[in-house]
Design an enzyme around this catalytic site. Structure first.
Site, short mmCIF file in Angstrom:
data_model
loop_
_atom_site.label_atom_id
_atom_site.label_comp_id
_atom_site.label_asym_id
_atom_site.label_seq_id
_atom_site.Cartn_x
_atom_site.Cartn_y
_atom_site.Cartn_z
N ASP A 164 13.95 -36.12 -132.51
CA ASP A 164 15.31 -36.54 -132.88
C ASP A 164 16.23 -36.73 -131.68
O ASP A 164 17.00 -35.85 -131.32
CB ASP A 164 15.91 -35.53 -133.85
CG ASP A 164 15.11 -35.46 -135.14
OD1 ASP A 164 14.25 -36.34 -135.34
OD2 ASP A 164 15.35 -34.54 -135.94
N ASP A 222 5.41 -34.51 -139.61
CA ASP A 222 6.73 -34.04 -139.16
C ASP A 222 6.88 -32.56 -139.50
O ASP A 222 6.07 -32.00 -140.24
CB ASP A 222 7.81 -34.89 -139.88
CG ASP A 222 9.22 -34.61 -139.35
OD1 ASP A 222 9.35 -34.20 -138.18
OD2 ASP A 222 10.18 -34.80 -140.12
N GLU A 273 6.12 -27.85 -136.43
CA GLU A 273 6.20 -26.85 -135.33
C GLU A 273 5.61 -25.50 -135.74
O GLU A 273 5.06 -24.84 -134.84
CB GLU A 273 7.66 -26.70 -134.88
CG GLU A 273 8.22 -27.91 -134.17
CD GLU A 273 8.43 -29.12 -135.08
OE1 GLU A 273 8.70 -28.90 -136.28
OE2 GLU A 273 8.31 -30.25 -134.61
O1 MIG Z 1 14.88 -32.28 -141.07
O2 MIG Z 1 12.15 -36.55 -142.51
O3 MIG Z 1 12.18 -35.88 -136.61
O4 MIG Z 1 12.15 -38.46 -137.67
O5 MIG Z 1 13.44 -38.84 -140.14
C1 MIG Z 1 14.68 -33.59 -140.60
C2 MIG Z 1 13.45 -36.66 -142.04
C3 MIG Z 1 13.29 -34.04 -140.89
C4 MIG Z 1 12.88 -35.00 -138.70
C5 MIG Z 1 12.19 -36.10 -137.99
C6 MIG Z 1 12.82 -37.42 -138.33
C7 MIG Z 1 12.79 -37.64 -139.82
C8 MIG Z 1 13.48 -36.47 -140.52
N1 MIG Z 1 12.85 -35.21 -140.15
#
Ligand code: MIG
Length: 813
Positions: free
Chosen positions: A483, A409, A412
């Site tokens: 999200d 996660d 990017e």
């Molecule tokens: O700033 O890890 O897309 O699936 O639950 C949010 C917390 C960070 C974004 C992800 C989401 C995840 C969440 N993350």
């Protein structure tokens, strides 16, 4: 003073650099040299290189530098050196490069490119006035926009599938609760397909800088694409079949490997199941309620202060014991991994990373820190091989504790919605580059590090889930759409986006079922679950501070439907798995836009036809994308179709409306369909699938290649699998013949009997197997208790059960 001004002015006009600051064209062709891979052309203002990659793929490269860049592509891994037949002829005013399928014409004054098919029809051409150009550091390519030209692809984009008339940016961006109009979001796939007169071509811009695709937005004259910097380096791929364009594109950028079978099961997540107790509780709910589930995710709170590779020992006192216990109940655990390494002097990963020079740096050599979950954090330089290896070694900490895969996660990379400064330096595989170039491939290289670590183990296939990516990410990871939100817009996006990603070479995709943010109504949740059951990646997830969204939290009636829907997913597992396996060989999507299967049918391009899709080539799925509707309007392409629920037959090439109560997602078999199913189970491997059932809607003649392997190890890559060929034909009077034979047998199949569920046009008077007459049973139930026989299983449905073997010939007369 005046003189000085004049001198300066004259100097400015004479400087060749003048053109760099503004718009400039390539100019004319000055000279040409042919060689074994294509041709090189010197233009007035640039250098051009043509590579004939395959008879349907030509690569175009343009630079104003003295030489072309030597830095290898992050995306393209194609290295087949097979010779391609082609010719290069320079005539008066033009050069022609010809392959067996394609002609590339280069007009010389000025330099403009046209692609033609064998018959001399123009497929694609540079815009006459602008062609390839430079605008400051930016590179641009202007293409003539044909009337009725349709565009698809560009990966994970919002909106529906059509890209015509809109403009898109490629710059991986964290955009929580994006809308159906937000652009860009997490992933950058600079590849699109153009279709005109039912003929398709593709263009892949192999440039990792921020790029733009303006597909006839604000202009009826041209469409254009280009990047902020770097070379104009693109591949033109000719179909004319759109599926072939995707296959060729994935030949260049790679294909997925087979995931473990459990990764096709239902997966449950939430931000966060924050303690061992909670995780065990969730697992227990699934098993006692007999709702199938294979995976539980651990979101960021499992860590100690968001320090990657650590555990919060208060909340998770004994991870290996927890995961071993859960494994016995058939659960896999997949933890989230963010790239940021907390800048904490006492933290081992920060210390190791600094000592080993693993972090991205400012140009003065000091390590860059960005702010994200762990507060200030270092960012590993995944473009460096040694850093990828270091990361992989640290993943072992979690693997040794028992995790089954990784969820990447914030890759990017995200720094609280801000950008990493442009000047941050990365190794770029030893060539050195700044963030402008590396940003879009950061996630790709992080996924590579993860995949490479996981693939060290021959007994276990890698499973990586990623949010961001670039072309080629399909080699390493499944991708979810980030999200989203619990509303109907996002339910529709959950149907469109994976289709678009499939067109763009990413087959293993899905959305957060039920919506990440917000609170779905029971009906919205069920409709999403129904759709999710037919998307390649099937996971429910939910944001922090949202109410519970597990399948049993919407009331007893919804729970019952949710259970049946997820059980249906498990019954379709062998069908899905076979499509996954095909995709590893062809690069084609599993969840397929209708027009890919029926490129000649104009209706399949209609926006409403994008609200349904094919799973493989025989199963049409038409999800209800609304919480209130219980009718679904859908299009049936040419041919004949069978509604799986009520066994009604339909003629194709028409729009129909059918009843679709909650729990009954419209599903149709194409005539000729042969689809394998297993009995549902609570998780993959709960019991051996001793019986496989083939749903058969006989056509004149059709066949299916049924693939089996152990579903977990990488031995299939060395040939440890089995193939069974099933051939079905129906003659004019409705006699059906089914032949089954093993065609490849290096895996010890667990299948003891076959069930053939036949949607026949008439009831046969007699059924024989290898010449032996089959006995008719009273009911489906009594048949199930026997080793062979047949029974009528509803109107127009015959169920045959026979012991597995090879060869088998079944005749229905
Ligand atoms: O700033 O890890 O897309 O699936 O639950 C949010 C917390 C960070 C974004 C992800 C989401 C995840 C969440 N993350």
């Amino acid at each position: 003073m005046r003189l000085l001004w004049k001198i300066l002015l004259v100097a400015a006009l004479l400087l060749p650099g003048n053109a760099w600051g503004e718009f400039s064209y390539t100019g004319d062709v000055k000279s040409l040299t042919k060689d074994g891979s294509g041709a090189g052309l010197t233009l007035s203002n640039a250098k051009l290189r043509i590579y004939v990659v395959k008879s349907n793929i030509i690569r175009i490269r343009l630079t104003r530098e003295d030489k072309f860049s030597e830095v290898p592509s992050y995306a393209v891994i194609y290295d087949k050196k097979e010779p391609v037949q082609f010719s290069v002829d320079r005539k008066r005013g033009m050069t022609e490069v010809k392959t067996d399928e394609l002609t590339l014409r280069i007009d010389e004054n000025p330099c403009r490119i046209t692609f033609l098919d064998k018959g001399g029809n123009i497929l694609n051409e540079d815009e006459k006035s602008f062609g390839m150009s430079f605008d400051g550091e930016e590179v641009r390519c202007f293409k003539k926009l044909f009337k009725d030209e349709k565009f698809f692809g560009l990966g994970e984009k919002t909106g529906n599938l059509s890209r015509t008339g809109d403009s898109y940016i490629m710059w991986n961006s964290d955009f929580p609760f994006y809308t159906k109009a937000t652009d860009p979001i997490y992933a950058s796939i600079p590849f699109f397909i153009g279709i005109r007169d039912h003929k398709a071509y593709g263009i892949f811009l192999d440039n990792t800088y921020r790029s733009q695709f303006s597909m006839g937005a604000g202009s009826d004259r041209f469409y254009w694409f280009g990047a902020d910097k770097g070379e104009l380096d693109y591949y033109f791929i000719y179909g004319p079949d759109p599926k072939r364009v995707i296959s060729s594109y994935t030949e260049l950028t790679g294909r997925m490997e087979l995931p473990p079978l459990w990764a096709l099961g239902f997966q449950q997540s939430r931000w966060s199941y924050g303690s061992e107790e909670k995780v065990r509780e969730i697992a227990k709910q699934f098993r006692t309620r007999e709702i199938p589930c294979d995976v539980i995710y651990l979101d960021i709170d499992y860590m100690n202060g968001y320090r990657v590779f650590t555990w919060n020992r208060e909340k998770f006192p004994d991870p290996p014991r927890m995961m071993a216990d859960l494994a016995r109940q058939g659960f896999k655990i997949v933890p989230i991994i963010d790239p940021g390494v907390k800048a904490d002097d006492g933290y081992f990963a920060a210390k190791e990373g600094l000592a080993g020079d693993h972090f991205a740096k400012y140009p003065d050599g000091s390590p860059y820190k960005g702010e994200v979950w762990p507060s200030w954090a270092y960012f590993p330089d995944f473009t460096s091989e040694k850093t990828r290896a270091w990361w992989g070694n640290n993943l072992s900490i979690l693997l040794d504790a028992g995790v089954a895969g990784f969820w990447n996660d914030m890759n990017e990379p995200a720094v609280w919605g801000k950008n990493v400064p442009d000047i941050i330096r990365f190794s770029d595989g030893g060539y050195q580059a700044d963030h402008k170039k590396i940003h879009n491939v950061f996630a790709l290289q992080m996924a590579k590090a993860t995949f490479d670590r996981l693939s060290r183990d021959p007994e276990r296939r890698p499973f990586v889930l990623t949010r961001a990516g670039f072309s080629g990410i399909q080699r390493y990871a499944a991708m979810w759409t980030g999200d989203n939100y619990a509303n109907e817009d996002h339910l529709a996006l959950a149907c469109y986006m994976p289709q678009s990603m499939g067109i763009s070479g990413l087959p293993f995709t899905g959305s957060d079922v039920g919506g990440f943010g917000g609170t779905p109504s029971p009906a919205l949740f069920i409709r999403w679950l129904e759709l999710g059951a037919f998307t390649p990646f099937f996971r429910a997830h939910s944001c922090i501070d949202t109410p519970d969204k597990e399948p049993w939290t919407f009331g007893a009636e919804a729970e019952k439907i949710a259970r049946e829907t997820i059980r249906m997913r498990y019954r379709f597992l062998p069908c899905l798995y076979n499509e996954f396996r095909r995709s590893t060989l062809t690069g084609l999507p599993i969840m397929r836009a209708l027009f890919l299967e029926y490129p000649g049918d104009d209706e399949c391009y209609a926006p409403d036809a994008q609200k349904e899709f094919m799973l493989g080539d025989s199963l049409l799925v038409a999800p209800v994308l609304s919480e209130k509707d219980i009718l679904k309007k859908l299009y049936l392409p040419e041919g004949y179709w069978l509604n799986i629920w009520d066994h009604k037959h339909y003629k194709g090439s028409q729009w129909i409306a059918i009843e679709a109560p909650l729990g009954q997602i419209p599903l149709f078999l194409r005539r000729g369909a042969i689809i394998p199913q297993w009995d549902a189970q609570n998780y993959v491997g709960e019991h051996e699938n001793g019986e496989v059932e083939f749903s058969i809607f006989p056509g004149e003649s059709s066949s299916y290649e049924y693939y089996e392997d152990d579903g977990i190890s990488r031995k299939y890559k060395d040939g440890a699998y089995a193939l069974t060929n099933i051939q079905v034909s129906e003659d004019k009077v409705g006699s059906v013949r089914i032949s089954i034979s093993k065609t490849y047998d290096r895996y010890d199949s667990k299948v003891k009997s076959y069930r053939l569920r036949l949607f026949a046009t008439r009831l046969p008077a007699e059924i024989s197997v290898n010449g032996r007459r089959l006995e008719r049973c009273e009911s489906e139930k009594s048949l199930m208790a026997r080793t062979e026989g047949y029974a009528q299983a509803g109107e127009g449905v015959i169920l045959i059960k026979i012991p597995a073997g090879s060869p088998i010939e079944v005749n229905l007369n």
